[in-house]
Design a protein around this motif. Structure first.
Motif, PDB file in Angstrom:
ATOM      1  N   CYS A  89      -3.362   2.454  -4.686  1.00 33.34           N
ATOM      2  CA  CYS A  89      -2.076   2.207  -5.336  1.00 33.34           C
ATOM      3  C   CYS A  89      -1.664   0.748  -5.113  1.00 33.34           C
ATOM      4  O   CYS A  89      -1.248   0.053  -6.046  1.00 33.34           O
ATOM      5  N   ALA A  90      -1.823   0.292  -3.875  1.00 31.47           N
ATOM      6  CA  ALA A  90      -1.444  -1.084  -3.538  1.00 31.47           C
ATOM      7  C   ALA A  90      -2.237  -2.081  -4.370  1.00 31.47           C
ATOM      8  O   ALA A  90      -1.680  -3.043  -4.917  1.00 31.47           O
ATOM      9  N   ALA A  91      -3.542  -1.854  -4.483  1.00 31.56           N
ATOM     10  CA  ALA A  91      -4.383  -2.801  -5.207  1.00 31.56           C
ATOM     11  C   ALA A  91      -3.967  -2.887  -6.676  1.00 31.56           C
ATOM     12  O   ALA A  91      -3.850  -3.981  -7.240  1.00 31.56           O
ATOM     13  N   TYR A  92      -3.706  -1.746  -7.293  1.00 30.74           N
ATOM     14  CA  TYR A  92      -3.284  -1.777  -8.703  1.00 30.74           C
ATOM     15  C   TYR A  92      -1.971  -2.532  -8.854  1.00 30.74           C
ATOM     16  O   TYR A  92      -1.810  -3.347  -9.764  1.00 30.74           O
ATOM     17  N   LEU A  93      -1.035  -2.261  -7.966  1.00 25.41           N
ATOM     18  CA  LEU A  93       0.281  -2.907  -8.101  1.00 25.41           C
ATOM     19  C   LEU A  93       0.165  -4.416  -7.881  1.00 25.41           C
ATOM     20  O   LEU A  93       0.766  -5.205  -8.613  1.00 25.41           O
ATOM     21  N   ALA A  94      -0.626  -4.791  -6.886  1.00 26.61           N
ATOM     22  CA  ALA A  94      -0.769  -6.224  -6.606  1.00 26.61           C
ATOM     23  C   ALA A  94      -1.461  -6.920  -7.766  1.00 26.61           C
ATOM     24  O   ALA A  94      -1.115  -8.036  -8.139  1.00 26.61           O
ATOM     25  N   HIS A 116     -10.039  -2.043   0.904  1.00 29.81           N
ATOM     26  CA  HIS A 116      -9.205  -2.995   1.634  1.00 29.81           C
ATOM     27  C   HIS A 116      -9.446  -4.409   1.118  1.00 29.81           C
ATOM     28  O   HIS A 116      -8.516  -5.153   0.798  1.00 29.81           O
ATOM     29  N   SER A 117     -10.723  -4.745   0.987  1.00 33.06           N
ATOM     30  CA  SER A 117     -11.075  -6.086   0.550  1.00 33.06           C
ATOM     31  C   SER A 117     -10.547  -6.356  -0.860  1.00 33.06           C
ATOM     32  O   SER A 117      -9.987  -7.416  -1.138  1.00 33.06           O
ATOM     33  N   SER A 118     -10.674  -5.382  -1.730  1.00 38.49           N
ATOM     34  CA  SER A 118     -10.171  -5.551  -3.099  1.00 38.49           C
ATOM     35  C   SER A 118      -8.657  -5.713  -3.095  1.00 38.49           C
ATOM     36  O   SER A 118      -8.099  -6.549  -3.814  1.00 38.49           O
ATOM     37  N   ALA A 119      -7.987  -4.907  -2.262  1.00 40.18           N
ATOM     38  CA  ALA A 119      -6.526  -4.972  -2.205  1.00 40.18           C
ATOM     39  C   ALA A 119      -6.072  -6.331  -1.667  1.00 40.18           C
ATOM     40  O   ALA A 119      -5.163  -6.957  -2.208  1.00 40.18           O
ATOM     41  N   VAL A 120      -6.736  -6.767  -0.612  1.00 36.21           N
ATOM     42  CA  VAL A 120      -6.342  -8.039  -0.002  1.00 36.21           C
ATOM     43  C   VAL A 120      -6.577  -9.187  -0.987  1.00 36.21           C
ATOM     44  O   VAL A 120      -5.752 -10.087  -1.136  1.00 36.21           O
ATOM     45  N   GLU A 121      -7.689  -9.109  -1.690  1.00 33.17           N
ATOM     46  CA  GLU A 121      -7.953 -10.159  -2.674  1.00 33.17           C
ATOM     47  C   GLU A 121      -6.856 -10.195  -3.744  1.00 33.17           C
ATOM     48  O   GLU A 121      -6.472 -11.249  -4.231  1.00 33.17           O
ATOM     49  N   ALA A 122      -6.344  -9.023  -4.069  1.00 32.81           N
ATOM     50  CA  ALA A 122      -5.275  -8.963  -5.077  1.00 32.81           C
ATOM     51  C   ALA A 122      -3.942  -9.406  -4.496  1.00 32.81           C
ATOM     52  O   ALA A 122      -2.940  -9.473  -5.205  1.00 32.81           O
ATOM     53  N   GLY A 123      -3.906  -9.671  -3.204  1.00 35.63           N
ATOM     54  CA  GLY A 123      -2.673 -10.190  -2.603  1.00 35.63           C
ATOM     55  C   GLY A 123      -1.926  -9.200  -1.731  1.00 35.63           C
ATOM     56  O   GLY A 123      -0.848  -9.502  -1.236  1.00 35.63           O
ATOM     57  N   VAL A 124      -2.484  -8.023  -1.538  1.00 37.46           N
ATOM     58  CA  VAL A 124      -1.806  -7.001  -0.731  1.00 37.46           C
ATOM     59  C   VAL A 124      -1.802  -7.430   0.737  1.00 37.46           C
ATOM     60  O   VAL A 124      -2.806  -7.914   1.247  1.00 37.46           O
ATOM     61  N   LEU A 138       3.258  -4.590   0.374  1.00 39.76           N
ATOM     62  CA  LEU A 138       2.960  -4.465   1.801  1.00 39.76           C
ATOM     63  C   LEU A 138       2.549  -3.034   2.086  1.00 39.76           C
ATOM     64  O   LEU A 138       3.238  -2.090   1.693  1.00 39.76           O
ATOM     65  N   VAL A 139       1.409  -2.871   2.752  1.00 32.70           N
ATOM     66  CA  VAL A 139       0.982  -1.534   3.165  1.00 32.70           C
ATOM     67  C   VAL A 139       1.184  -1.414   4.675  1.00 32.70           C
ATOM     68  O   VAL A 139       0.745  -2.283   5.425  1.00 32.70           O
TER      69      VAL A 139
END
Ligand SMILES: Cc1cc2nc3c(=O)[nH]c(=O)nc-3n(C[C@H](O)[C@H](O)[C@H](O)COP(=O)(O)OP(=O)(O)OC[C@H]3O[C@@H](n4cnc5c(N)ncnc54)[C@H](O)[C@@H]3O)c2cc1C
Lengths: 402, 513
Positions: B18-23, B241-249, B30-31
């Motif tokens: 969910c976080a990755a899509y939103l970011a 995690h890596s994908s989410a962080v790359e998206a700015g999460v 923030l997770v």
């Protein structure tokens, strides 16, 4: 050998704590029932009992009414989430009139909340509500709900002479009780037992409700009837109550509204706005059950609105349909309760009417009987905005003459 | 700045998705995760020095769309080869499912299996679009929501009359009846019924959602087969995690949310942020909870902020887990009689009755006298999970009640652990001598370590009355909740649990609508 065991024992109506006295006075054996209790429709003559309420004083048995004690640190929060009104400001020894709704904002019941201590409340209502209270209390840490219905004797004592009779009974200072006040009195001197009196009632007139331990019920009755003897004290039943409450503009379950937890058809129940109880819904309170739905209902406007009608003529409009035209082609609502009001001397009724028609003509198509022959008439109705009967003495403190 | 567009509670796979899509759509996200590792019930754990596994041990239904959308392969996600499914037989006459065929059964069963598989895939195809879509609201006449209903109806209709009738007939059938209708081999029936039952309070003879569970588990790219990602199940989490962080999460572990901040004024209630257990407050436009519904509503929101009937519907959600987890650190590869290499998904359930009896014990509050289980050795798929030459055995043990009669004591846990190992030893006789360390997590342990009510596989029972537009309950089945600004995105929401990603994906979609 005869079998003395009563095989219907569990099926019989229960007898109220005042039953022995009431049975003796129920000359017509006119019993019906309320919440499993044997309950008088009337005792001798309903009209006479009605006039006692309006002209002297009378007692009405509210033992069958449901009474719940709700205590604990979270009692107030739990109740405040349940009812639409804000009870956070309710003071100790005060009573407030409330209603509560389903999540969809449909009214479950109305009743009163007595604040008896910082963490102690009593809720009274017409129908059993323990299951709903339990559901409402789930998740609140420290709330105890006790059904006191059978363990409390309660007697409503109404009428213009009621205050004077209570004074005669020895309740010193009772005249200082304002409407919705609660006072406590020692009963029978040093017995340690107490009589609780609230200035509440269902007649729209001066009146009180008396609350006492069941074992003292008959003593209370006897003392009260002694004190009231010169004032024509008399018990009254369901029929007289229903007349008095209609004049006062109060709603009655199964007449003005269907309790939402009991209806089957969606929207055969009502919202407080339909019942003119919008003043009980406090949107300043951030959350209470049904708030979201009620906000929508308020903004959209209710489908029907409970309306007080004065109807021309003297034919009681019981069960009548209402129309916007004399030819009765455009139906706009229906009568919920109707009577000839002796005290107002008018043909009055409560009705549910579609709000968009409230400004225009309203006609009632009344069916009535004369010596077994059916007749009908179309009568013009006038909307009344105030209760049909609201004497100053009902609100005056002290009551006039005291 | 201490203000986010969205705060997500819980870094399980759904929270991360969910976080990755939103970011990716531009939100500042923030997770917050209570535990020190990411992944929730799929989090990699070192249960003994050098030995790693996670509670969830294989992937069967992870959404291919999410893999693509979030570019997970670029972030290292790779499913290992499909696991064979092996029904263990104590005489070494195993039933093996591999590449769409079955061996170890008679010719009738073998050909029935081909038909059965085709049928189930056809039905899974009908339901497939359902899982990655928000379910319509009951009683809502919104056109797009009606179209969702209509499209499911249409797909059913397109099956043709016979298949449609068959679908409607089998949809709520007990697993037992479906298997009896199709097969003779008891072991084959038990193995095929397994995926309809595991994780639920359901036995072969229970009518309810077993068939739907199977079809749900067939929804991913693997059509119901299982695989272990590189790096174990934890590998999936690492890539998310890596994908989410790359998206700015931003992700913070060790940050337990104590309560959701609810602004209460004349305009009503609104979720405006969270307060951590240590008192820190963080504000956001919205809060999305990946924690289970009971945790979210009762612990984090509080009933005083909820409607009464809604509260009682959440209260009655069935959240008691029935699966325990056994982890063994082994000093070598265990030998299973009659198996060349124990690199499949091995099921110990000699027949459907053995599953039924194990459930009978559990439903009366005992843990199964003869547990049934599913075993994998993840270190065979990924050597990094155990020291060189050594191995990890991971087993889902059924049925083990969350509420054990007499309570979960160390002795009760130990006794169950012994029974489970004895059971395995019947098929791998030398295994006891290989055990360096063992760990058994009861549903109560899982509740505590994973922060999931009841330690339930799906956060709350995946059953007919708790699925689709009733998951977790109406008024919260479209990811939004009765409290403005508060959303759900965990396994307790549609479509449900398992490493699938649907709830996280759908919730993000709703929020971005
Ligand atoms: C024994 C067992 C075995 C399983 N095996 C498999 C399997 O092999 N394959 C498979 O596909 N599925 C399996 N599952 C199911 C699967 O693991 C879950 O359905 C899935 O992990 C749920 O993912 P989620 O992201 O929705 O929630 P979770 O993974 O449960 O994540 C929720 C997160 O929220 C966090 N959280 C909760 N409360 C708070 C709070 N107050 N503050 C901060 N954080 C909080 C938790 O710590 C947790 O990290 C298994 C489940 C169990 C119980």
């Amino acid at each position: 050998m005869t079998n003395t065991e009563d095989r219907w024992a569990g099926e019989r109506l229960m007898e109220s704590h005042f039953h022995p006295r009431q049975a003796a006075l129920n000359l017509r054996d006119a019993w019906s029932s309320w919440n499993g209790y044997k309950f008088a429709n009337y005792y001798y003559d309903a009209e006479y009992e009605y006039f006692c309420i309006r002209n002297s004083c009378g007692t009405y048995d509210i033992c069958p009414m449901q009474k719940y004690e709700i205590t604990g640190p979270d009692a107030e929060a739990m109740l405040n989430r349940m009812v639409t009104r804000n009870i956070a400001n309710l003071k100790e020894n005060r009573v407030t009139y409330v209603c509560w709704c389903t999540d969809e904002g449909r009214m479950i019941d109305d009743g009163t909340i007595f604040k008896l201590g910082p963490e102690k409340f009593m809720l009274t209502c017409g129908s059993p509500c323990l299951a709903w209270l339990r559901k409402s209390a789930f998740g609140f840490g420290d709330v105890t709900i006790t059904d006191m219905s059978d363990e409390t004797a309660a007697l409503s004592f109404q009428g213009p002479a009621s205050c004077e009779v209570l004074k005669k009974l020895g309740l010193e200072g009772i005249e200082t009780a304002k409407p919705f006040d609660i006072m406590h009195f020692p009963f029978q001197g040093g017995s340690g037992k107490e009589l609780m009196v609230s200035r509440t009632g269902f007649t729209g007139d001066l009146g009180y409700e008396l609350w006492i331990a069941p074992e003292l019920a008959l003593d209370l009755w006897d003392a009260l009837y002694d004190a009231g003897d010169d004032y024509g004290i008399h018990p009254y039943g369901e029929v007289a109550t229903n007349m008095a409450r209609l004049e006062a503009g109060f709603i009655m379950p199964d007449m003005e509204f269907s309790e939402a937890l009991k209806t089957i058809h969606f929207q055969h129940d009502q919202t407080p706005f339909e019942l003119n109880l919008g003043w009980l819904v406090d949107f300043k309170k951030p959350h209470f059950n049904g708030r979201r739905a009620l906000l929508q209902d308020r903004d959209k406007g209710p489908a029907y609105k409970l309306t007080k009608l004065d109807i021309e003529g003297n034919k009681v409009a019981e069960g009548a349909y209402l129309y916007s035209n004399r030819r009765c082609t455009q139906e706009i609502g229906y009568i919920t309760s109707a009577m000839w009001s002796p005290v107002v001397k008018a043909n009055i009724a409560l009705a549910m009417i579609k709000p968009e028609y409230l400004e225009g003509d309203i006609w009632a198509e009344i069916y009535y009987q004369k010596e077994l022959r059916q007749y009908s008439k179309v009568a013009k109705c006038t909307v009344k905005n105030k209760p049909f009967w609201r004497p100053a003495r009902a609100r005056a403190t002290p009551p006039p003459g005291l | 700045m201490n203000h986010y567009d969205t705060i997500i509670i819980g870094a399980g796979h759904n929270g991360l998705i969910c976080a990755a899509y939103l970011a990716r759509s531009g939100q500042r996200v923030l997770v917050l995760e209570a535990s020190d590792t990411l992944g929730g019930m799929a989090a990699p754990r070192e249960f003994h020095p050098g030995f790693k596994t996670s509670v969830a041990h294989s992937v069967s239904q992870f959404s291919a769309k999410i893999t693509r959308d979030l570019d997970l392969e670029a972030h290292g996600f790779k499913l290992g080869k499909t696991l064979t499914t092996v029904g263990l037989n104590d005489a070494g006459e195993h039933v093996v499912l591999q590449d769409g065929a079955v061996s170890g059964v008679g010719p009738d069963d073998a050909s029935a299996y081909a038909d059965y598989r085709q049928m189930m895939q056809r039905f899974a195809g009908v339901l497939n679009p359902v899982w990655l879509q928000t379910m319509p609201r009951i009683g809502n006449n919104n056109l797009s929501e009606i179209l969702t209903f209509a499209s499911i109806g249409l797909r059913l209709r397109l099956l043709g009359k016979d298949h449609m009738r068959e679908f409607l007939r089998v949809a709520a059938l007990p697993a037992r009846d479906l298997m009896d209708e199709n097969f003779d081999s008891e072991l084959l029936k038990a193995v095929l019924g397994w995926d309809g039952l595991i994780g639920s309070r359901m036995a072969p003879r229970s009518p309810n959602g077993a068939v739907l569970v199977m079809l749900y588990r067939m929804s991913g790219a693997l059509s119901g087969d299982h695989a272990i990602p590189n790096g174990g199940v934890g590998g999936l989490i690492t890539s998310l995690h890596s994908s989410a962080v790359e998206a700015g999460v931003e992700v913070r572990t060790g940050s337990r949310v104590g309560r959701i901040l609810i602004q209460a004024d004349e305009s009503g209630l609104a979720a405006t942020g969270v307060e951590l257990a240590d008192g820190e407050q963080i504000m956001a436009d919205r809060v999305v909870s990946a924690a289970d519904p009971k945790t979210t509503f009762f612990d984090l929101v509080g009933v005083q902020n909820l409607e009464i009937e809604f509260t009682n519907r959440i209260r009655r959600l069935r959240c008691d887990g029935y699966v325990a987890k056994l982890h063994l650190a082994l000093d070598g590869l265990p030998a299973f009689d009659g198996l060349e290499r124990p690199d499949g998904r091995m099921i110990i359930a000699p027949d459907m009755d053995s599953i039924e009896f194990a459930f009978d014990d559990a439903k009366y509050g005992e843990s199964a006298g003869q547990p049934v289980m599913e075993i994998v050795i993840p270190s065979l798929q990924d050597a990094s999970l155990a020291p060189n030459g050594q191995h990890v055995l991971s087993a889902h043990v059924m049925y083990v009640p969350y509420r054990l009669k007499g309570g979960w004591t160390d002795e009760a846990r130990e006794a169950l652990c012994e029974r489970a190992i004895d059971t395995i030893a019947r098929y791998a006789p030398g295994i006891r001598k290989q055990i360096l360390h063992r760990e058994l997590l009861t549903p109560l342990d899982l509740e505590r370590t994973c922060n999931v009510t009841g330690g339930h596989w799906h956060h709350t029972e995946f059953a007919m009355d708790q699925m689709l537009m009733m998951r977790p309950t109406y008024d919260a089945a479209q990811y939004s909740t009765p409290i403005p600004g508060l959303y759900l995105c965990g396994a307790g929401s549609h479509p449900g649990g398992g490493l699938m990603g649907g709830p996280g994906h759908n919730a993000a979609h709703e929020i971005l609508k």
